[in-house]
Design an enzyme around this catalytic site. Structure first.
Site, short mmCIF file in Angstrom:
data_model
loop_
_atom_site.label_atom_id
_atom_site.label_comp_id
_atom_site.label_asym_id
_atom_site.label_seq_id
_atom_site.Cartn_x
_atom_site.Cartn_y
_atom_site.Cartn_z
N GLU A 1 27.70 30.38 26.62
CA GLU A 1 28.22 31.33 25.63
C GLU A 1 29.38 32.02 26.31
OE1 GLU A 1 25.67 33.95 23.41
OE2 GLU A 1 23.92 32.90 24.17
N GLU B 1 -2.95 16.78 24.06
CA GLU B 1 -4.13 15.99 23.67
C GLU B 1 -5.40 16.68 24.15
OE1 GLU B 1 -1.37 15.13 25.23
OE2 GLU B 1 -0.96 13.00 25.14
N ALA C 1 30.88 31.01 17.87
CA ALA C 1 30.89 31.56 16.50
C ALA C 1 32.35 31.79 16.14
CB ALA C 1 30.13 32.88 16.46
N ASP D 1 33.29 41.66 26.93
CA ASP D 1 32.20 41.98 25.99
C ASP D 1 31.08 42.79 26.64
OD1 ASP D 1 33.63 40.51 24.24
OD2 ASP D 1 32.28 38.79 24.17
N THR E 1 34.12 36.97 29.90
CA THR E 1 33.20 37.46 28.87
C THR E 1 32.45 38.69 29.38
OG1 THR E 1 33.00 35.25 27.94
CG2 THR E 1 31.27 36.81 27.36
N SER F 1 36.19 40.98 18.63
CA SER F 1 35.35 39.87 18.14
C SER F 1 34.09 40.35 17.46
CB SER F 1 34.97 38.97 19.32
OG SER F 1 34.21 39.70 20.25
N GLY G 1 34.12 32.35 26.31
CA GLY G 1 35.36 32.28 25.56
C GLY G 1 35.90 30.85 25.49
N TRP H 1 32.17 42.05 14.38
CA TRP H 1 31.47 40.79 14.57
C TRP H 1 32.08 39.75 13.64
CZ3 TRP H 1 28.52 40.43 18.66
CH2 TRP H 1 27.84 41.57 19.15
N ARG I 1 19.01 30.79 22.11
CA ARG I 1 18.95 31.15 23.54
C ARG I 1 17.58 30.91 24.14
NH1 ARG I 1 21.66 37.07 24.10
NH2 ARG I 1 23.78 36.34 23.76
C1 AOF Z 1 1.20 14.21 27.52
N1 AOF Z 1 0.95 15.33 26.80
O1 AOF Z 1 1.32 17.45 26.32
C2 AOF Z 1 2.64 16.47 27.98
C3 AOF Z 1 2.92 15.27 28.69
O2 AOF Z 1 2.47 17.76 35.76
P1 AOF Z 1 1.79 17.44 34.47
O3 AOF Z 1 0.37 17.02 34.65
O4 AOF Z 1 1.91 18.54 33.45
O5 AOF Z 1 2.52 16.16 33.86
C4 AOF Z 1 3.85 16.23 33.41
C5 AOF Z 1 4.29 14.92 32.81
O6 AOF Z 1 3.36 14.52 31.79
C6 AOF Z 1 5.63 15.03 32.12
O7 AOF Z 1 6.71 14.69 32.97
C7 AOF Z 1 5.49 14.02 30.98
O8 AOF Z 1 5.73 12.72 31.41
C8 AOF Z 1 4.03 14.16 30.60
N2 AOF Z 1 3.88 15.24 29.62
N3 AOF Z 1 2.20 14.18 28.41
O9 AOF Z 1 0.49 13.20 27.38
C9 AOF Z 1 1.61 16.45 26.98
N4 AOF Z 1 3.32 17.61 28.22
ZN ZN Z 2 -0.97 14.16 29.32
#
Ligand code: AOF
Ligand code: ZN
Length: 344
Positions: free
Chosen positions: A276, A47, A148, A194, A190, A162, A278, A164, A178
Site C-alpha cells: 500500500e 479433517e 484506490a 499520510d 507514504t 488524497s 504511492g 478520501w 489487509r
Molecule cells: C490437510 N488438512 O487442514 C491442512 C493441510 O505441519 P502440519 O502438520 O500442520 O502440516 C502442514 C502441511 O499439511 C501443509 O504444508 C499442507 O501440505 C498440509 N495442510 N492438510 O490435510 C489441512 N492445513
Molecule cells: Zn492433514
C-alpha cells in the site's frame, strides 16, 4: 465443496504458512453430520477438526469432503489420512491436489479401499490457496498491491491530497484485505505524507535514506516493524530504535533492490505481502506482483499533474503495456473493487 471453502475462509489470515482448509462430513444418507476447518498453523487440520466432533463410529460408511488433498505425513499434527481410514469413511471428495511434495494422501486413501473423487471445483480451490501454491511451488512470497484511484487513475492531487478518494465502505473492505496478508509494505514517502497507522501483524517500510521520523511517526508506535534501508547509509540505524528491525539492502538505479527485499521476506517467513503505497513504489513493484486490488471511485480529477497509481516509466507504444487478467469486480458503496492478476 462450496461449504468447505466458506469454512476454510473463517481462518483467513490465521493459517500461514499453512493453507486454508475446510471439511464437511456426510453420513451414509448424505446428510451433513459435522464440519470443521484448519484454524491456525500447528492446530488440527480440517479433517481431524471435523471428525473429532463425532463419535468413533458415527462417520462409518460416510463421505468426507475437503478442498485440499488430505495429508499423509507427520508434521505438526498426525496424518489426516490415518484418521479418515480409522473412522471407516467410504468416499473422499477433494478440491485440489496438495502441492506440498511430501503429501501423497490420495494414494494412501485409494490403497485403503476408499473411493476418491478429485478436482471438484478445482479452480475455486486453487484461488482460495493461491498464496500457499506460490509458496510451495516457487518458494517465494505472494505479492499483492492495493490501490484506490479516481476514474482517471489518480491517487492524489499534485499537492498530495488524497483523503478520501473512496467511500467508507470501500476503505473498510481495504482493511479486510489487509487481514488476509502476513504483512503490509509501504514506502517512506507514504509514512511521511499520510502518517498511517496500518494496524497489522507485520509492517515493512522501505526507507532507503532513513528519512522517516522513527520517534514520532504513527507506524513506529507498534510492534513487528522491519525497515529496509540502502547499502550506502553509513550510520548504524539500530540507535534510532531498539524495537525496529533494520535490514540493509542493495540498491539498483538509486532505488532499493525489490528482488532482494521480496526474497528476504520469504526468508523471514512472510508468506504474503500487501503493498500500500504511492505510484512510484506500486509502479516499480508491478514487476514482482501477483495480484492487484484496485478500488475505483466514480470521480475524475481531470488534472494531468495529479499522482498516478502506477508511475514508473515512459512508454511510446501501447504494445509495451503490462498486461493483466481481470478476476472479479465487486461493488462497495458507490465504488468498485476490481481485482486482476499479472499475465505471465
Ligand atoms: C490437510 N488438512 O487442514 C491442512 C493441510 O505441519 P502440519 O502438520 O500442520 O502440516 C502442514 C502441511 O499439511 C501443509 O504444508 C499442507 O501440505 C498440509 N495442510 N492438510 O490435510 C489441512 N492445513
Ligand atoms: Zn492433514
Amino acid at each position: 465443496m462450496k461449504k468447505c471453502i466458506e469454512l476454510a475462509k473463517l481462518a483467513q489470515g490465521q493459517t500461514s504458512p499453512n493453507p486454508l482448509v475446510g471439511c464437511v462430513i456426510l453420513d451414509k444418507n448424505d446428510k451433513i453430520i459435522a464440519t470443521g476447518y484448519h484454524h491456525k498453523c500447528g492446530e488440527n487440520h480440517a479433517e481431524r477438526d471435523a471428525l473429532l466432533k463425532l463419535k468413533n463410529n458415527e462417520a462409518e460408511g460416510g463421505t468426507l469432503i475437503v478442498n485440499l488433498e488430505p495429508c499423509s505425513h507427520f508434521g505438526k499434527t498426525p496424518p489426516c489420512t490415518d484418521i479418515i481410514i480409522e473412522r471407516k469413511i467410504k468416499k473422499v471428495v477433494i478440491g485440489m491436489h496438495d502441492v506440498n511434495p511430501i503429501v501423497d494422501g490420495i494414494k494412501k486413501l485409494t490403497s485403503a479401499g476408499i473411493e476418491v473423487v478429485d478436482n471438484v471445483m478445482e479452480n475455486d480451490c486453487k484461488k482460495l490457496n493461491e498464496v500457499f501454491i506460490k509458496n510451495q511451488l516457487e518458494h517465494k512470497t505472494f505479492v499483492a498491491i492495493k490501490t484506490a484511484t479516481t476514474l482517471d487513475g489518480k491517487i492524489a492531487t499534485s499537492t498530495g491530497d488524497s483523503k478520501w478518494i473512496t467511500s467508507e465502505n470501500a476503505r473498510n473492505e481495504g482493511k479486510n484485505i489487509r487481514k488476509m496478508y502476513d504483512a503490509i509494505l509501504t514506502s517512506s514517502s507514504t509514512v511521511i505524507t499520510d502518517n498511517p497507522t496500518m494496524e497489522h501483524k507485520t509492517k515493512i517500510i522501505l526507507d532507503r535514506t532513513l528519512k522517516t521520523d522513527f520517534n514520532n511517526a504513527n507506524i513506529y508506535k507498534q510492534e513487528n516493524i522491519y525497515v529496509f534501508y540502502g547499502e550506502n547509509i553509513k550510520c548504524n540505524p539500530s540507535s534510532f530504535s531498539d524495537k525496529i528491525n533494520f535490514i540493509k539492502a542493495p540498491e539498483k538505479n538509486g532505488k532499493l533492490d525489490l528482488a532482494f527485499i521480496f526474497n528476504k521476506l520469504y526468508e523471514l517467513n512472510i508468506m504474503s505481502v500487501l503493498i500500500e503505497a504511492g505510484g512510484k513504489l506500486c509502479g516499480n513493484a508491478l514487476e514482482y506482483a501477483d495480484k492487484v486490488y484496485h478500488f475505483i471511485a466514480p470521480k475524475i480529477t481531470g488534472d494531468n499533474s495529479c499522482v498516478s497509481a502506477f508511475d514508473f516509466r515512459e512508454i511510446t507504444k501501447i504494445s509495451k503495456c503490462l498486461n493483466f487478467k481481470f478476476d472479479e469486480c465487486k461493488t462497495f458503496g458507490e465504488d468498485i473493487l476490481l481485482t486482476y492478476y499479472k499475465v505471465s
